[in-house]
Enzyme design. Sequence first.
Site, short mmCIF file in Angstrom:
data_model
loop_
_atom_site.label_atom_id
_atom_site.label_comp_id
_atom_site.label_asym_id
_atom_site.label_seq_id
_atom_site.Cartn_x
_atom_site.Cartn_y
_atom_site.Cartn_z
N GLN A 11 2.19 -3.19 5.19
CA GLN A 11 2.83 -2.27 6.13
C GLN A 11 2.00 -2.15 7.40
OE1 GLN A 11 4.51 1.04 4.16
NE2 GLN A 11 4.68 2.30 5.98
N SER A 92 -2.06 -4.95 0.25
CA SER A 92 -1.27 -3.78 -0.15
C SER A 92 0.14 -4.21 -0.58
CB SER A 92 -1.23 -2.76 0.99
OG SER A 92 -0.64 -1.55 0.57
N LEU A 93 1.16 -3.84 0.15
CA LEU A 93 2.52 -4.30 -0.12
C LEU A 93 2.55 -5.81 -0.32
CD1 LEU A 93 5.70 -4.29 0.11
CD2 LEU A 93 5.35 -4.44 2.58
N ARG A 117 9.03 2.12 -4.07
CA ARG A 117 7.60 2.36 -3.82
C ARG A 117 7.40 3.11 -2.51
NH1 ARG A 117 3.40 -0.65 -1.08
NH2 ARG A 117 1.39 -0.61 -2.16
N HIS A 201 -3.38 4.66 -0.68
CA HIS A 201 -4.53 4.14 -1.43
C HIS A 201 -5.64 5.17 -1.60
CE1 HIS A 201 -2.41 0.42 -1.11
NE2 HIS A 201 -2.47 0.45 0.20
N GLN A 250 -3.48 -0.02 -7.71
CA GLN A 250 -3.55 -0.27 -6.27
C GLN A 250 -3.10 0.92 -5.44
OE1 GLN A 250 -0.63 -1.43 -3.71
NE2 GLN A 250 -1.23 -3.58 -3.64
#
Length: 422
Positions: A11, A92-93, A117, A201, A250
């Site tokens: 993102q 991440s994503l 999510r 996170h 994560q």
Amino acid sequence: MRKIALVFPGQGSQYSGMGKFLYENYPIAKKTFEEANIALGYDLTSLCFEGPDTELQKTEFTQPAILTCSIAAYRVYMQEFNISPHFMAGHSLGEITALTASGAIPFSAAVQIVSKRGHFMQEAAAVGIGTMSAVSRINPFDVERICNEVSTEKQFVTISNYNTPDQTVIAGHVGGVEAAERKLVELGADIIRLKVSAPFHCSLMNTAAFNLEQELMKMEYSDPEIPVIANHNALPYIGGSRIVQALTTQMTEPIKWNDTMQFLKNQGINIVVEVGPGTVLRNMMKRTLSDIQSFSFDKEEDWRELKNLLSSGQLVHPCFISRCLAIAVCTRNRNWNQDEYQRGVIEPYRRIQTMLAEIEQIEQTPTLEQKQAALDMLRLVFETKMTSIEEQQERFEQLFEETNSRDQFPDFQVNTLKQMIT
């Protein structure tokens, strides 16, 4: 031998118009967008190409949009180049995108997962409670120390992203982040407050992590056909059975992207291609490991250069000096004396970093004297960081093997270790 890794953005890489070129020129990309539209039940294609930006920036729309653009790009990459990577990783994503590209998660299920999510992440922290800031020009050990100093039970802050050796991201309650920012600026850090809808996170995502886990447990997963590096430990997945645990972890643990880049380097990767919108991951790789050739599939000039490179077979060989710098960075620190760390790690590292930049600017091959200076820097870093004899020996072995330079320093390793032991 060329060893390729594909990396997928997270993102923040989104922009209005992303994926449109691929959609209009490659039927396989168009089919990918159409699959996403059906899976989501709304026109994701128009959102990617036309916006509005206010909708595209909403996390629950941003995440499936980036994943779809990235998978479309991956399918075009495989169609055009037909060269399977040795590793995949995502920020991440992007980790979910990598798992999708590797065959572990079906694409239609993946876009639904990341849509939920994003919704869970937005719900987990009310607007205005938390925030995130990018911290540059200061080592992550100092950032971690400051976060620990200023955090309280009601106003905490922690590192959420270890991006590069000199860039981290902090996240937490607004008050905690602001307190950390003030102290970090005093140490010489550059701070950029990120435009995010929630603090990702960190423990403020506990509820989102729980909700995501419930959704993930409803699915079955395959083993990745290509090794995928997990964000929470910078190591490859061991089968599809670990996916639920890794993606849940994560959500609340920091992204170890710098360790991921180092892992790829240690595995002999010499070409990295960012597959998806933007150039964030390519740029981080170029700044951190300049001897790895890095490209963005989203940039026409990079695409042409990559095509020429893969057809010619030409590769950059590992640079001894850049490997010394990389090993110095990824070696764990056990010395929290700020003055000693400044003299024994930061200052010598920057001298060698400057020397390497000058060498690359004039396209010169490093001399033996310059390599020796880099080696001396690495010895000093080890001593300052209080690295064990065993780890030092392992690191030196790694350096000489990867750069094929044993013959240039026939006595260094034995003499150095003997001196340290006595």
